[in-house]
Write a protein that holds these residues in place. Sequence first.
Motif, short mmCIF file in Angstrom:
data_model
loop_
_atom_site.label_atom_id
_atom_site.label_comp_id
_atom_site.label_asym_id
_atom_site.label_seq_id
_atom_site.Cartn_x
_atom_site.Cartn_y
_atom_site.Cartn_z
N GLN A 172 -6.27 16.89 4.07
CA GLN A 172 -6.96 17.86 4.19
C GLN A 172 -7.05 19.11 4.04
N ALA A 173 -6.35 19.31 3.01
CA ALA A 173 -6.37 20.33 1.75
C ALA A 173 -6.86 20.15 0.60
N GLY A 174 -6.74 19.41 0.57
CA GLY A 174 -7.65 18.15 -1.36
C GLY A 174 -5.74 18.20 -1.73
N LEU A 175 -4.62 18.32 -1.45
CA LEU A 175 -3.98 18.07 -1.81
C LEU A 175 -3.39 16.87 -2.26
N ALA A 176 -4.08 16.11 -1.24
CA ALA A 176 -3.53 14.23 -1.11
C ALA A 176 -4.86 13.53 -1.29
N SER A 177 -5.59 12.94 -1.57
CA SER A 177 -6.57 11.86 -1.83
C SER A 177 -6.83 11.02 -0.85
N ARG A 178 -6.13 10.51 0.13
CA ARG A 178 -6.60 10.33 1.45
C ARG A 178 -4.93 10.27 1.99
N ALA A 179 -5.05 9.75 3.53
CA ALA A 179 -3.80 9.54 4.62
C ALA A 179 -4.06 9.02 5.47
N VAL A 180 -3.00 8.17 5.87
CA VAL A 180 -3.54 6.17 5.98
C VAL A 180 -1.76 5.94 6.94
N PRO A 181 -2.12 5.40 7.91
CA PRO A 181 -1.44 5.11 9.21
C PRO A 181 -0.02 4.94 7.43
N ASP A 182 1.45 4.62 7.90
CA ASP A 182 2.42 4.81 7.61
C ASP A 182 2.62 3.16 6.28
N ASN A 183 2.49 2.08 7.63
CA ASN A 183 3.15 0.90 6.70
C ASN A 183 1.08 0.67 5.66
N GLU A 184 0.46 1.40 5.53
CA GLU A 184 -1.09 0.91 4.93
C GLU A 184 -0.34 1.92 3.51
N VAL A 185 -0.11 2.97 3.09
CA VAL A 185 0.29 3.53 2.06
C VAL A 185 0.26 2.18 1.03
N GLU A 186 0.60 1.59 0.63
CA GLU A 186 1.82 0.85 -0.65
C GLU A 186 0.53 -0.49 -0.53
N PRO A 187 0.17 -0.77 0.61
CA PRO A 187 -1.08 -1.89 0.67
C PRO A 187 -2.88 -0.98 0.01
N VAL A 188 -2.80 0.79 0.31
CA VAL A 188 -3.81 0.76 0.28
C VAL A 188 -4.39 1.62 -1.13
N ALA A 189 -3.17 1.93 -1.78
CA ALA A 189 -2.01 2.49 -2.81
C ALA A 189 -3.18 1.23 -4.04
N LEU A 190 -2.18 0.28 -4.16
CA LEU A 190 -2.73 -0.61 -4.40
C LEU A 190 -4.03 -1.54 -4.68
N GLU A 191 -4.21 -1.34 -4.08
CA GLU A 191 -6.14 -1.82 -3.17
C GLU A 191 -6.58 -0.56 -4.27
N MET A 192 -6.87 0.13 -4.10
CA MET A 192 -6.92 1.56 -5.15
C MET A 192 -7.25 1.77 -6.64
N ALA A 193 -5.88 0.79 -6.90
CA ALA A 193 -5.53 0.96 -8.04
C ALA A 193 -5.94 -0.54 -8.66
N LYS A 194 -6.20 -1.41 -8.06
CA LYS A 194 -6.67 -2.45 -8.91
C LYS A 194 -8.05 -2.81 -8.88
N GLN A 195 -8.85 -1.50 -8.22
CA GLN A 195 -10.35 -0.89 -8.56
C GLN A 195 -10.68 -0.62 -9.73
N LEU A 196 -9.61 0.38 -10.28
CA LEU A 196 -9.18 1.26 -11.40
C LEU A 196 -8.97 0.35 -12.50
N ALA A 197 -8.60 -0.30 -12.39
CA ALA A 197 -8.04 -1.91 -12.84
C ALA A 197 -9.25 -1.88 -14.00
N ALA A 198 -10.26 -2.44 -12.66
CA ALA A 198 -11.05 -3.60 -13.28
C ALA A 198 -11.75 -2.77 -14.35
N LEU A 199 -12.22 -1.82 -14.15
CA LEU A 199 -12.97 -0.70 -14.89
C LEU A 199 -12.93 -0.33 -16.56
N PRO A 200 -13.52 -0.14 -17.20
CA PRO A 200 -13.60 -0.47 -18.33
C PRO A 200 -12.71 0.68 -18.97
N PRO A 201 -11.57 0.28 -19.23
CA PRO A 201 -9.89 1.47 -19.58
C PRO A 201 -10.60 2.12 -20.33
#
Length: 249
Positions: A172-201
Amino acid sequence: MSEQHVLTERDGAILTIRLNRPDKKNALTRAMYNGMAEALSQAAIDESVRVVILAGGTDFTAGNDIKDFAAVGDRPATEPGAAFSFLETILDFEKPVIAAVRGYAVGIGTTMLLHADVVVASETARLQMPFTKLALVPEAGSSVLLPARVGPARANWWFLSGAPISGAEAAQAGLASRAVPDNEVEPVALEMAKQLAALPPGSVAETKRLVKAPHRAMVKEAMAAERVAFAERLRTSEAQEIFAAFLKK
Ligand code: COA
């Protein structure tokens, strides 16, 4: 062994640097800072790595190992610490860093998030900067980065009181980009990483550089000033008494 306290995992172009000292809530030893810095340095020169995820397990990290804080009184204040070298490395790292934060993220566990480009926090994560409770001062450039990120009013209270901050509040304060349920932290981080990895480095790296550039000199200057104050505070009797009480517990 220290090597096993920092693990690296590869998933295509994504490198995960994982803190792995769960019995001590991933409290960071000098060897662990060196392990993280080494993994980042390798990732910097490995063209096949496009994004780094920084993760723990059920806890991100309970911060610097207090045993090392207690022992620091024996070393000269001028000696560059492993934590400082790690911070310099992450500051200079040009590829995107995504932090995946569950459980405790204490002290540098919170302030290092200011050097990540994306922070995915568990809603129930417990961030905290208990510097005044430990008779210390802020570090990692947080004295300028945190007020810039969340505003001085919130930063002042968090720094001065050492009050805990939930992952939900951090987002809410902007220190974290997103807050998600505990069991979704790693899958969401991985999904976001995949999005960035697909872009021109090249474009991704240049965008990161431009976003960081206006604050760079200020952050370096703040880190140098904080480092002097932190080294002095570590050696005070009020701090050493608090460390001894924690270790006796
Ligand atoms: N340094 C060294 N050891 C640490 C540590 C740290 N920063 N944080 C946790 N540990 C150790 C504990 O001593 C304990 O070790 P033991 O099992 O051998 O006794 C183990 O990790 C588990 O921690 P515990 O305190 O029992 O867990 P908890 O759930 O009751 O509390 C914390 C978790 C994070 C609130 C608490 O461990 C704590 O306050 N840690 C210190 C955080 C800190 O001040 N860090 C420095 C910031 S600058």
